[in-house]
Design an enzyme around this catalytic site. Structure first.
Site: not given
Length: 642
Positions: A368, A410
């Site tokens: 991530k 995101k």
């Protein structure tokens, strides 16, 4: 001398205190007799000699019986007054009774009343003088103001009186009825005068002692304190004080949670437990920030079994040991099964699901960190996309009932590889939910969690402690924030509401401007920001956006969103790709990754995620060394504009 005395055994200290009282009690009685007689002489005391001798012999055992010598001098408080009054009353009553029965003089109570008053005065004065001596001078102690003159504030003040670190100088309270009063010997002032009080009293820190305040109320006070250029610390919450998990004098630094305006919403018990209680549950990425917290929350909900899958040996060891200690301490009979391995391993994943009869899966394993995935895009795709694909296939093959993907904000209009991989993972589960009705797939999308690995907050804290500079990417960058425990609870609750292919979005509150957050953290630590007036202050230094980073994060791709039974969880309707087409695109993406063709990889990601708009050139190190990125990226952008 002082240190030597403090190091003596407790019994020796009690003996010394009793010996001092044995000397001064008769002197106190002599002083009382001197006050009683108008013109005292030696003859005046003659008839009272045996009373003077008996006074310490009677008083000391009574003082010992009521616990006067059990009190630790350094930590005595107002309760010593009651003890002194009881001891003096008992001793004087016995002596007066003896005098009335055995004395040959005309008995009168007056000298004994005076003696009682003198004795109380002596006991209190001697104890508080000794307390002041052993506590030492106030030099070197941090002068603090306590915000909140209620019960918690008073407890804090009393506790700090004997501390070596803080000296409570004044109270501040919004209650007008308390203004200009003194509590525990400390004056209460209006918060409107804090500016001048800080300067006039040399206040170096403000301790916020209002544990029952909501987060939004607490934030309003913190905002008021921020410009004062003093350290601000807070006491424990009311729940921690009530349960005894912390003491009244425990104060901590301001956390970013304290700066969030939204109050956490209590979880709904029925939503938390429906997919967990009595079931066999699996968590991937079990050693990560979210994965480990999911494990902690899950064991509290009494599953039959918790299977933990983690690639990092140390992270798996840490969470496994933590949970074993927790379950043993709370008498929980939960089977804990740790596995080292990757979600990309289809065969192992399926075998785990089948052999341990897994019914619910929380898939938190992912790469991530945006810049690192940008520099290692193939590994990011292998783990986030094909890892999810294999893990979901294994769940279908083992007939797992519920599969929950932990996604990210995101994934919405991504500008980086990491975000696009999370959106592709969502598309896979959306397609699977239409193909395989035996397993219920859903996704939970949220923003940054506080304290996660790579979080900006610990970095800021370290930089402030080192006197700066505090590095920021851009003055306008904003992010959503949520605490890890709250995010984990919402993931568990959202998973219970899934019907198949659901994209759940968590209400993250208002976005936080990172530059404002950094300024507050500097000021609340008692430091100054660098300026013309304060050239020695901490500098905020802007270093520019990193590859793939964008200014604003979003949680929704479109506007088609509906509420759920939980006030902080929304259900979004997002575009899908039918499995036959998605399967072909995934095969093409896999082939491009195998060949290391980063331009094809980027092109394929943009086909699968039309909202993907890369904010930077391909950043893979091997690709850049080959010199194949810059010109091609510019050509792509020119073609796109045209």
């Amino acid at each position: 001398m002082k240190k030597k005395f403090l190091n003596l055994p407790r019994l020796h200290k009690q003996a010394i205190a009793a010996a001092v009282d044995f000397l001064f009690v008769p002197l106190t009685l002599i002083a009382a007799l001197a006050l009683h007689f108008d013109a005292p002489s030696i003859n005046s005391f003659a008839d009272y000699v045996w009373v003077i001798v008996a006074a310490p012999l009677v008083s000391i055992p009574i003082f010992a019986r009521i616990g006067l010598y059990r009190a630790i001098i350094r930590y005595i408080d107002h309760k010593i007054v009651e003890t002194a009054l009881t001891g003096a009353a008992g001793a004087v009553t016995v002596l007066a009774g003896m005098a009335s029965l055995f004395s040959r003089i005309d008995f009168t109570l007056t000298p004994f009343v005076i003696f009682a008053a003198n004795l109380v005065l002596y006991l209190l004065t001697s104890r508080f003088i000794a307390r002041g001596y052993f506590l030492g001078s106030n030099s070197g102690r941090t002068r603090v103001a306590i915000y909140g003159a209620g019960g918690a504030g008073v407890q804090l003040a009393n506790a700090l009186m004997s501390s070596k670190e803080y000296l409570p100088v004044l109270f501040v309270d919004d209650n007008p009825q308390l203004l200009k009063t003194a509590i525990a010997g400390i004056k209460v002032h209006s918060p409107a005068r804090l500016d001048e009080l800080v300067a006039s009293h040399g206040i170096a820190a403000v301790l916020l002692a209002m544990p029952s305040l909501s987060r939004s109320e607490q934030r309003a006070i913190i905002d008021r304190l921020t410009p004062l250029k003093v350290k601000v610390k807070v006491t424990a919450s009311m729940q921690q004080l009530v349960t005894g998990s912390t003491r009244a004098d425990d104060v901590r630094e301001i956390l970013i949670e304290d700066l969030l305006s939204r109050d956490p919403v209590a979880p709904q018990a029925e939503l938390l437990s429906v997919c967990i209680k009595g079931k066999s549950v699996c968590v991937s990425g079990a050693g990560g920030s979210i994965g480990s917290e999911l494990c902690r929350q899950i064991v509290k909900l009494a599953p039959k079994r918790l299977v933990m899958l983690e690639l990092s040996e140390f992270a798996l060891y840490a969470i496994d040991q933590e949970l074993r200690n927790f379950t043993a301490a709370h008498g929980l009979e939960i089977e804990l099964v740790p596995f080292m391995g990757s979600v990309s391993d289809y065969s192992k994943s399926k075998e785990i699901f089948q052999r341990f009869q897994v019914e619910t899966v929380y898939h938190a394993a992912a790469y991530k960190h945006v810049p690192l995935v940008e520099q290692n895009p193939i590994e990011g795709i292998r783990n986030n996309v094909f890892g999810t694909l294999n893990f979901a296939r294994a769940a279908v093959g083992a007939k797992v009932k519920c599969f929950v993907l932990v996604s990210s904000d995101k994934a919405v209009r991504p500008t980086n590889v990491m975000g696009s991989t999370k959106r592709v993972a969502e598309l896979i589960l959306q397609a699977f939910s239409r193909q395989h009705t035996s397993t219920r797939f859903c996704m939970v999308r949220f923003g940054n969690v506080l304290g996660s690995s790579g979080s900006v907050v610990p970095l800021f804290r370290r930089q402030i402690a080192a006197r700066g500079p505090v590095t920021l990417t851009h003055p306008e960058i904003t992010r959503y924030f949520m605490t890890i425990p709250e995010a984990a609870q919402l993931v568990l609750q959202a998973g219970s509401m899934g019907k198949g292919g659901d994209v759940f979005v968590l209400d993250m509150g208002e976005p936080v401007k990172i530059a404002d957050l950094a300024r507050k953290m500097v000021l609340l630590s008692g430091q100054e920001l660098r300026s013309e007036d304060a050239p020695g202050g901490i500098e905020l230094r802007y270093v520019g956006l990193r590859p793939g980073e964008k200014l604003y994060e979003e949680l929704l791709i479109g506007d088609n969103v509906t509420g759920t039974e939980h006030p902080l969880i929304m259900r979004a309707e997002e575009a899908e790709i039918a499995w036959p087409f998605l399967e072909l695109m995934l095969k093409q993406l896999d082939d491009a990754c195998t060949r290391g063709e980063h331009d094809v990889i980027r092109s394929q990601l943009r086909k699968m995620v039309p909202e993907f708009s890369p904010s930077s050139d391909i950043d893979d190190h091997l690709w850049k060394v080959q010199g194949r990125s810059g010109a091609k990226f510019e050509a792509e952008r020119i073609a796109e504009i045209a």
